[in-house]
Design a protein around this motif. Structure first.
Motif, PDB file in Angstrom:
ATOM      1  N   ASP A 251       7.507  -3.743  -3.334  1.00 35.88           N
ATOM      2  CA  ASP A 251       7.288  -4.104  -1.933  1.00 35.88           C
ATOM      3  C   ASP A 251       8.080  -3.229  -0.967  1.00 35.88           C
ATOM      4  OD1 ASP A 251       5.571  -6.223  -2.627  1.00 35.88           O
ATOM      5  OD2 ASP A 251       7.274  -7.563  -2.974  1.00 35.88           O
ATOM      6  N   SER A 252       8.783  -2.216  -1.489  1.00 42.01           N
ATOM      7  CA  SER A 252       9.624  -1.366  -0.633  1.00 42.01           C
ATOM      8  C   SER A 252       9.180   0.085  -0.633  1.00 42.01           C
ATOM      9  CB  SER A 252      11.088  -1.459  -1.098  1.00 42.01           C
ATOM     10  OG  SER A 252      11.563  -2.778  -1.019  1.00 42.01           O
ATOM     11  N   ILE A 253       7.988   0.355  -1.165  1.00 43.85           N
ATOM     12  CA  ILE A 253       7.512   1.734  -1.264  1.00 43.85           C
ATOM     13  C   ILE A 253       6.919   2.167   0.076  1.00 43.85           C
ATOM     14  CG2 ILE A 253       5.921   3.282  -2.448  1.00 43.85           C
ATOM     15  CD1 ILE A 253       6.025   1.160  -4.775  1.00 43.85           C
ATOM     16  N   PRO A 254       7.453   3.224   0.687  1.00 40.98           N
ATOM     17  CA  PRO A 254       6.917   3.677   1.980  1.00 40.98           C
ATOM     18  C   PRO A 254       5.673   4.543   1.783  1.00 40.98           C
ATOM     19  CG  PRO A 254       8.735   5.098   1.330  1.00 40.98           C
ATOM     20  CD  PRO A 254       8.607   4.042   0.254  1.00 40.98           C
ATOM     21  N   TYR A 255       4.673   4.320   2.624  1.00 43.59           N
ATOM     22  CA  TYR A 255       3.474   5.147   2.551  1.00 43.59           C
ATOM     23  C   TYR A 255       2.822   5.213   3.933  1.00 43.59           C
ATOM     24  CZ  TYR A 255       1.310   0.501   2.071  1.00 43.59           C
ATOM     25  OH  TYR A 255       0.935  -0.803   2.257  1.00 43.59           O
ATOM     26  N   PHE A 256       2.024   6.236   4.136  1.00 42.99           N
ATOM     27  CA  PHE A 256       1.343   6.412   5.414  1.00 42.99           C
ATOM     28  C   PHE A 256       0.286   5.321   5.603  1.00 42.99           C
ATOM     29  CE2 PHE A 256       2.778  10.725   4.213  1.00 42.99           C
ATOM     30  CZ  PHE A 256       3.630  10.954   5.269  1.00 42.99           C
ATOM     31  N   ASP A 257       0.119   4.905   6.843  1.00 39.97           N
ATOM     32  CA  ASP A 257      -0.588   3.665   7.180  1.00 39.97           C
ATOM     33  C   ASP A 257      -1.956   3.484   6.530  1.00 39.97           C
ATOM     34  OD1 ASP A 257       1.539   2.957   8.726  1.00 39.97           O
ATOM     35  OD2 ASP A 257       0.655   3.626  10.613  1.00 39.97           O
ATOM     36  N   ASP A 258      -2.787   4.512   6.528  1.00 43.46           N
ATOM     37  CA  ASP A 258      -4.176   4.345   6.098  1.00 43.46           C
ATOM     38  C   ASP A 258      -4.404   4.554   4.603  1.00 43.46           C
ATOM     39  OD1 ASP A 258      -4.761   3.816   8.695  1.00 43.46           O
ATOM     40  OD2 ASP A 258      -5.756   5.719   9.127  1.00 43.46           O
ATOM     41  N   CYS A 259      -3.340   4.727   3.849  1.00 42.15           N
ATOM     42  CA  CYS A 259      -3.496   5.057   2.421  1.00 42.15           C
ATOM     43  C   CYS A 259      -4.191   3.958   1.628  1.00 42.15           C
ATOM     44  CB  CYS A 259      -2.139   5.385   1.802  1.00 42.15           C
ATOM     45  SG  CYS A 259      -1.526   7.012   2.290  1.00 42.15           S
ATOM     46  N   GLN A 260      -3.954   2.701   2.007  1.00 39.23           N
ATOM     47  CA  GLN A 260      -4.600   1.610   1.287  1.00 39.23           C
ATOM     48  C   GLN A 260      -6.121   1.714   1.434  1.00 39.23           C
ATOM     49  OE1 GLN A 260      -2.359  -1.865   1.503  1.00 39.23           O
ATOM     50  NE2 GLN A 260      -3.441  -2.829  -0.179  1.00 39.23           N
ATOM     51  N   LYS A 261      -6.560   2.064   2.622  1.00 39.26           N
ATOM     52  CA  LYS A 261      -7.993   2.248   2.856  1.00 39.26           C
ATOM     53  C   LYS A 261      -8.536   3.405   2.011  1.00 39.26           C
ATOM     54  CE  LYS A 261      -9.874   4.653   6.202  1.00 39.26           C
ATOM     55  NZ  LYS A 261     -10.307   5.176   7.510  1.00 39.26           N
TER      56      LYS A 261
END
Length: 338
Positions: A245-255
């Protein structure tokens, strides 16, 4: 003049897989020199050669095909990425040589823009461009060989993790996914700006702060993704927990994962650590951890006692810092994502 370059698959996602490279290099019987402090046997970010009691060379090279259409930006990203290996060894870059593959009939103004972009980051790093080598090729490739200096006692290897350390990351993940979305024409302007800014931010600034603290292991996260680089850091001596739950990623990556903008490089990364990672997380988290980064951030294993001061120092310098996990005693799996 056509100021765009064709990019199909580039950046660090063009790397050969870690497992294939290890299979080749383990058969190489290289000349043994006692002044070589770090060679390819430890799978580190750069080589280190001791000159005298207080000085050592840090040597690296990095090049790849374009991952963006803007030649100047491509040059900036390539140079930022090449310089990063010097910072990952706690060194200071001093000189650089261009590495160029370029089609004979292509517009030379494009090559000029690429080299200008690269040089702009060298100037920012106070690293002198002193020459290079170019060859004719069917497609464009660019990068640099960089030489730096470091005091031998200050070298930060990638395999010195200690049980109880915290794992910190200095840039978000998701570069590979974003570049895939860009090629599919499904990446917003704001996302492009955010990711390109990250890819052209020198790891110099994070390295300068880390020099003041008790860093036991240091690497940069590039084409092998966070999990493969972390596996190399642990060196079969320790294990690690990654906080899902602490992994940083760019906003749209889940999409992008939902749209299956996935890369073969991520699958290669997954295969190279098969059986060594325990997952208690969703598919997206797995993909972001295997995602190949180009010009990614530093991953450091640091003393837990230094964490609070580190976080303050990074915040005061307007730099990103993410606590992503911890080092634990050697266990059944090398890494636990939970």
């Amino acid at each position: 003049m056509n100021e765009k370059i064709y990019c199909k698959s580039g950046g660090c996602s063009a790397k050969l897989g870690a497992k294939k490279l290890s299979h080749i290099l383990e058969k190489i019987d290289s000349y043994k020199d006692s002044h070589v402090l770090v060679g390819f046997d430890s799978r580190d970010d750069a080589a280190v050669y001791q000159i005298d009691e207080n000085h050592a060379f840090v040597s690296t090279l990095d090049f790849f095909p374009p991952m963006v259409e803007d030649p100047y930006l491509y040059g900036q990203i390539a140079a930022t990425n090449a310089l990063s290996d010097i910072y990952a060894m706690n060194g200071t870059p001093k000189t650089a040589l261009n590495i160029v593959c370029f089609p004979e009939n292509e517009d030379l103004n494009i090559l000029g823009k690429i080299i200008e972009g690269g040089n702009s980051k060298l100037v920012e790093a106070k690293c002198a461009l002193v020459g290079g080598h170019s060859i004719r090729d069917d497609s464009i490739k660019y990068g640099l060989s960089v030489t730096g200096l470091v005091n031998p006692i200050d070298v930060k290897k990638n395999n010195g993790t200690q049980c109880g350390d915290v794992l910190i990351l200095t840039k978000p993940l998701g570069v590979g996914l974003t570049l895939n979305a860009l090629r599919m024409d499904d990446c917003s302007k704001s996302m492009q700006e955010r990711v390109f800014k990250s890819m052209t931010t020198l790891n110099k600034y994070a390295c300068d702060i880390l020099k003041k603290y008790d860093v036991h292991a240091l690497t940069d996260v590039t084409g092998f993704g966070l999990l493969v680089h972390l596996n190399e850091m642990l060196d079969e001596k320790n294990s690690a927990v990654i906080y899902k739950d602490s992994i940083p990623y760019f906003d749209d990556c889940q999409k992008y994962v939902e749209e299956f903008y996935l890369s073969g490089a991520a699958q290669t990364n997954r295969n190279s650590v098969e059986g060594k990672i325990y997952f208690d997380c969703d598919f997206f988290t797995e993909e972001i951890l295997f995602d190949p980064q180009t010009s990614g951030g530093l991953l450091a294993s640091v003393s837990k006692e230094d964490l609070e001061k580190l976080e303050i120092d990074f915040k005061e310098n307007n730099l990103e810092l993410y606590v992503v996990g911890e080092v634990i005693e050697k266990n059944e799996y090398n890494v636990y994502v939970r």
